[in-house]
Design an enzyme around this catalytic site. Structure first.
Site, short mmCIF file in Angstrom:
data_model
loop_
_atom_site.label_atom_id
_atom_site.label_comp_id
_atom_site.label_asym_id
_atom_site.label_seq_id
_atom_site.Cartn_x
_atom_site.Cartn_y
_atom_site.Cartn_z
N ASP A 65 -1.93 5.58 9.77
CA ASP A 65 -3.06 4.90 9.14
C ASP A 65 -3.51 3.75 10.03
O ASP A 65 -2.67 3.06 10.63
CB ASP A 65 -2.68 4.32 7.77
CG ASP A 65 -2.79 5.34 6.65
OD1 ASP A 65 -3.04 6.52 6.92
OD2 ASP A 65 -2.61 4.93 5.49
N ASP A 102 -9.88 9.75 4.84
CA ASP A 102 -8.54 10.33 4.77
C ASP A 102 -8.63 11.80 4.40
O ASP A 102 -8.96 12.13 3.27
CB ASP A 102 -7.73 9.56 3.73
CG ASP A 102 -6.26 9.96 3.70
OD1 ASP A 102 -5.89 10.99 4.30
OD2 ASP A 102 -5.47 9.24 3.06
N TYR A 121 0.83 -1.20 0.00
CA TYR A 121 0.00 0.00 0.00
C TYR A 121 0.87 1.26 0.00
O TYR A 121 0.68 2.16 -0.82
CB TYR A 121 -0.93 0.00 1.21
CG TYR A 121 -1.69 1.29 1.38
CD1 TYR A 121 -2.83 1.56 0.64
CD2 TYR A 121 -1.24 2.27 2.27
CE1 TYR A 121 -3.50 2.76 0.77
CE2 TYR A 121 -1.91 3.47 2.40
CZ TYR A 121 -3.05 3.71 1.65
OH TYR A 121 -3.70 4.90 1.78
#
Length: 127
Positions: A99, A39, A15
């Site tokens: 994240d 996000d 990712y």
């Protein structure tokens, strides 16, 4: 059966690499059908593939480098800090993002929430 820690680690690493240097399709192959993206946290949650594709399309043409700094995995969840550097000629824009992701049993991302704000971006001379 839950995804293995190694499979989740591989998805996270892929990712970060895809966000920095890949295509929108590279990123989307890591997501499960029906996944969500928030996000940064506090913005509207993207819930369709078209919305997620539109979001990542913005970073595709940028020249960037990135790397995972810290990764913690628990069951089908991961939290990680990564550094993203956007190269803008004589200046680099440096940002560290946290994240938090959930994964399905195939280690595909089912949800992604990114913790950062404009204050986390630093402009530095290009190295």
């Amino acid at each position: 059966m839950a995804a293995s820690r190694d499979a989740i680690r591989t998805t996270v690493e892929n990712y970060v690499k895809a966000v920095a240097t890949g295509t929108v399709d590279d990123v989307l192959t890591l997501y499960a059908a029906g996944a969500t993206v928030e996000d940064p946290v506090g913005t509207p949650v993207r819930t369709t593939e078209d919305e997620i594709r539109e979001f990542y399309k913005v970073v595709e043409p940028l020249t960037q480098t990135a790397g995972v700094i810290t990764l913690k995995i628990a069951e089908n969840n991961a939290a990680f800090v990564f550094r993203l550097v956007t190269h803008l000629g004589e200046q680099d824009l440096v940002m560290e993002v946290v994240d938090v992701m959930t994964f399905d049993d195939d280690a595909k991302i089912t949800s992604m929430r990114a913790f950062w704000s404009q204050e986390d971006m630093q402009s530095v001379p290009a190295s």
